[in-house]
Design an enzyme around this catalytic site. Structure first.
Site, short mmCIF file in Angstrom:
data_model
loop_
_atom_site.label_atom_id
_atom_site.label_comp_id
_atom_site.label_asym_id
_atom_site.label_seq_id
_atom_site.Cartn_x
_atom_site.Cartn_y
_atom_site.Cartn_z
N GLU A 130 0.82 -1.21 0.00
CA GLU A 130 0.00 0.00 0.00
C GLU A 130 0.85 1.26 0.00
O GLU A 130 1.91 1.31 0.64
CB GLU A 130 -0.83 0.06 1.29
N CYS B 124 2.76 8.38 2.14
CA CYS B 124 3.08 7.40 3.18
C CYS B 124 3.57 6.14 2.47
O CYS B 124 2.81 5.47 1.78
CB CYS B 124 1.84 7.13 4.02
N CYS C 25 4.67 -7.35 7.74
CA CYS C 25 5.46 -6.82 8.86
C CYS C 25 5.55 -7.88 9.95
O CYS C 25 4.59 -8.61 10.20
CB CYS C 25 4.79 -5.56 9.41
N CYS D 192 2.50 -5.65 16.29
CA CYS D 192 1.75 -4.74 17.16
C CYS D 192 0.27 -5.17 17.18
O CYS D 192 -0.32 -5.44 16.13
CB CYS D 192 1.88 -3.30 16.68
N CYS E 233 -2.52 -3.29 14.96
CA CYS E 233 -2.21 -2.87 13.59
C CYS E 233 -2.64 -3.90 12.56
O CYS E 233 -2.40 -5.10 12.72
CB CYS E 233 -0.71 -2.62 13.48
N GLY F 87 5.34 -2.21 7.32
CA GLY F 87 6.74 -2.60 7.50
C GLY F 87 7.44 -1.78 8.56
O GLY F 87 6.95 -0.73 8.98
N GLU F 88 8.59 -2.28 8.99
CA GLU F 88 9.41 -1.58 9.97
C GLU F 88 10.67 -1.10 9.24
O GLU F 88 11.53 -1.91 8.88
CB GLU F 88 9.75 -2.53 11.13
N SER G 144 9.49 6.48 10.63
CA SER G 144 8.83 6.08 11.87
C SER G 144 9.23 4.66 12.25
O SER G 144 9.18 3.75 11.43
CB SER G 144 7.32 6.15 11.66
N LEU H 60 5.39 5.12 20.28
CA LEU H 60 5.51 4.83 21.71
C LEU H 60 4.24 4.14 22.22
O LEU H 60 4.31 3.04 22.74
CB LEU H 60 5.77 6.14 22.46
N ASN I 211 -7.53 4.17 14.11
CA ASN I 211 -8.37 3.69 13.02
C ASN I 211 -8.78 2.27 13.35
O ASN I 211 -7.93 1.38 13.31
CB ASN I 211 -7.54 3.64 11.72
N CYS J 216 -3.97 1.62 8.39
CA CYS J 216 -2.71 1.09 7.89
C CYS J 216 -2.87 -0.39 7.54
O CYS J 216 -3.19 -1.20 8.39
CB CYS J 216 -1.65 1.23 8.98
N1 SAH Z 1 6.79 0.13 11.83
C1 SAH Z 1 6.85 1.56 11.90
C2 SAH Z 1 6.17 2.28 10.75
C3 SAH Z 1 4.85 1.76 10.27
S1 SAH Z 1 3.44 2.02 11.31
C4 SAH Z 1 6.30 2.03 13.24
O1 SAH Z 1 5.83 1.21 14.01
O2 SAH Z 1 6.39 3.21 13.53
C5 SAH Z 1 3.15 3.74 11.30
C6 SAH Z 1 2.33 4.25 12.47
O3 SAH Z 1 0.95 3.90 12.34
C7 SAH Z 1 2.80 3.66 13.78
O4 SAH Z 1 2.83 4.66 14.77
C8 SAH Z 1 1.72 2.65 14.04
O5 SAH Z 1 1.69 2.29 15.38
C9 SAH Z 1 0.49 3.37 13.57
N2 SAH Z 1 -0.71 2.55 13.35
C10 SAH Z 1 -0.77 1.24 13.04
N3 SAH Z 1 -2.04 0.82 12.95
C11 SAH Z 1 -2.82 1.90 13.21
C12 SAH Z 1 -4.22 2.11 13.25
N4 SAH Z 1 -5.08 1.13 13.01
N5 SAH Z 1 -4.66 3.36 13.56
C13 SAH Z 1 -3.79 4.37 13.78
N6 SAH Z 1 -2.46 4.23 13.74
C14 SAH Z 1 -1.97 3.01 13.45
#
Ligand code: SAH
Length: 351
Positions: A91, A104, A111, A115, A118, A161-162, A193, A217, A294, A337
């Protein structure tokens, strides 16, 4: 196999062309054709000798991903599901902020960070994206914006992805985008990020380029962070803050903390205080970007109410922490995301 030239930094292109017997200037010319004149055809690069153009045609490609699905939201957000040469799908999203067009970018196919909230992590990482593929995300979006005379002006590496799990390719992509002789997207307009890979954070402080760093965080302490971010077990708060301090002093830049507000989990005023205490305790010069969650159908988490979000932000501000609430885009498309990809990839798996 032809090599995709879109993944080459100017330095790498120069080294490679010089090794092929060309002058140093040759790479600058080609870079200008690709990114300033936007000519994606070697045979049209008329100030490059015919012989070398033939070498370029033979050994190099300028392949872009295919657009598998496109969604346009009423607020101007554009979400693309792109298909790479091997069929991998990622995406890419364009968000039209009032200060510019922000892309973005995804950095991996799936990934592994896991988390809990996510949608991207619903599918495990199958591979890293190359710098050429990330550049492909950007150039494809520029191709769409072209009709309105617009261009991507800002980059956030916040897609699936990270990025620090694919460090070198991400940095190459950023250097290509930032290159003065190319797209010339300002370093201060580029943000990476991370969920908190401390080795990457330390390394990033030594890149000597003024790009921004955001840290996901999402919790004011290890206990809550452990519940929602498995990476926190490998790198607890202490190790994370240590690396951030290190980054701050080496890069001379502030970081942004991203903090998703999840109803009943991390959004109380007591937790706002705890977050303020945490930041003050470590003496980190951070901004806090509060993110309205979201919701993802496969996940149990709920977004905090607008009043809880506002109260949380106000409390941080009162405690001397610079906090903003992230503007939301694409409410009427698969905005979360990884949501669009997950829908399509899950569908494919079912076939
Ligand atoms: N892996 C990296 C970058 C990708 S995620 C990271 O963790 O920062 C980018 C951001 O979107 C992160 O802060 C992640 O926690 C957040 N994110 C993931 N799913 C989300 C959701 N459903 N709603 C809002 N933010 C979300």
């Amino acid at each position: 196999m032809k090599k995709n030239l879109l993944g080459y930094t100017l330095q790498r292109m120069t080294d490679e062309f010089v090794a092929l017997g060309q002058t140093k200037y040759r790479a600058k010319q080609v870079f200008g054709w690709l990114y300033q004149k936007r000519v994606m055809d070697f045979s049209a690069m008329t100030d490059v000798s015919k012989d070398f153009r033939a070498v370029l045609e033979r050994d190099y490609s300028l392949d872009l991903p295919k657009i598998h699905t496109r969604q346009d939201a009423s607020d101007g957000t554009i979400k693309l599901l792109l298909e790479m040469e091997d069929g991998a799908k990622v995406e890419t999203v364009l968000m039209p902020y009032n200060y510019g067009d922000v892309i973005c970018v995804s950095s991996q196919v799936g990934c592994n960070m896991g988390c809990a909230f996510c949608a991207s992590g619903l599918h495990r990482k199958t591979r890293n994206l190359t710098s050429a593929e990330m550049m492909g995300e950007l150039l494809t979006m520029n191709g769409i914006l072209d009709q309105w005379g617009r261009r991507v002006t800002h980059i956030v590496v916040m897609g699936t992805g990270e990025p620090f799990d694919n460090y070198d390719n991400v940095m190459d992509f950023i250097r290509i985008a930032n290159e003065q002789l190319g797209l010339a997207i300002g370093a201060r307009h580029i943000t990476v990020s991370t969920c908190g890979l401390v080795d990457g954070i330390r390394k990033y402080g030594h890149e000597g380029i003024q790009i921004n760093l955001a840290i996901s965080l999402h919790a004011p302490n290890d206990e809550i962070r452990n519940q929602i971010m498995p990476i926190s077990r490998a790198y607890p708060m202490d190790a994370l803050m240590d690396a951030i301090k290190d980054y701050e002093s080496n890069a001379g830049r502030r970081v942004t903390f991203e903090y998703i507000l999840l109803a009943g989990l991390n959004d109380s005023l007591a937790q706002a205080d705890e977050l303020a205490d945490l930041i003050h305790h470590y003496g980190v010069f951070a901004y806090v970007n509060l993110i309205p969650y979201n919701e993802v159908v496969e996940k149990p988490f709920k977004r905090s109410s607008p009043s809880a979000v506002k109260a949380f932000a106000d409390r941080l501000m009162r405690r001397g922490i610079n906090a903003t609430v992230r503007k939301e885009f694409g409410g009427d498309i698969d905005a979360a995301c990884g949501q669009l990809r997950s829908k399509v990839v899950t569908g494919d798996e079912g076939k």
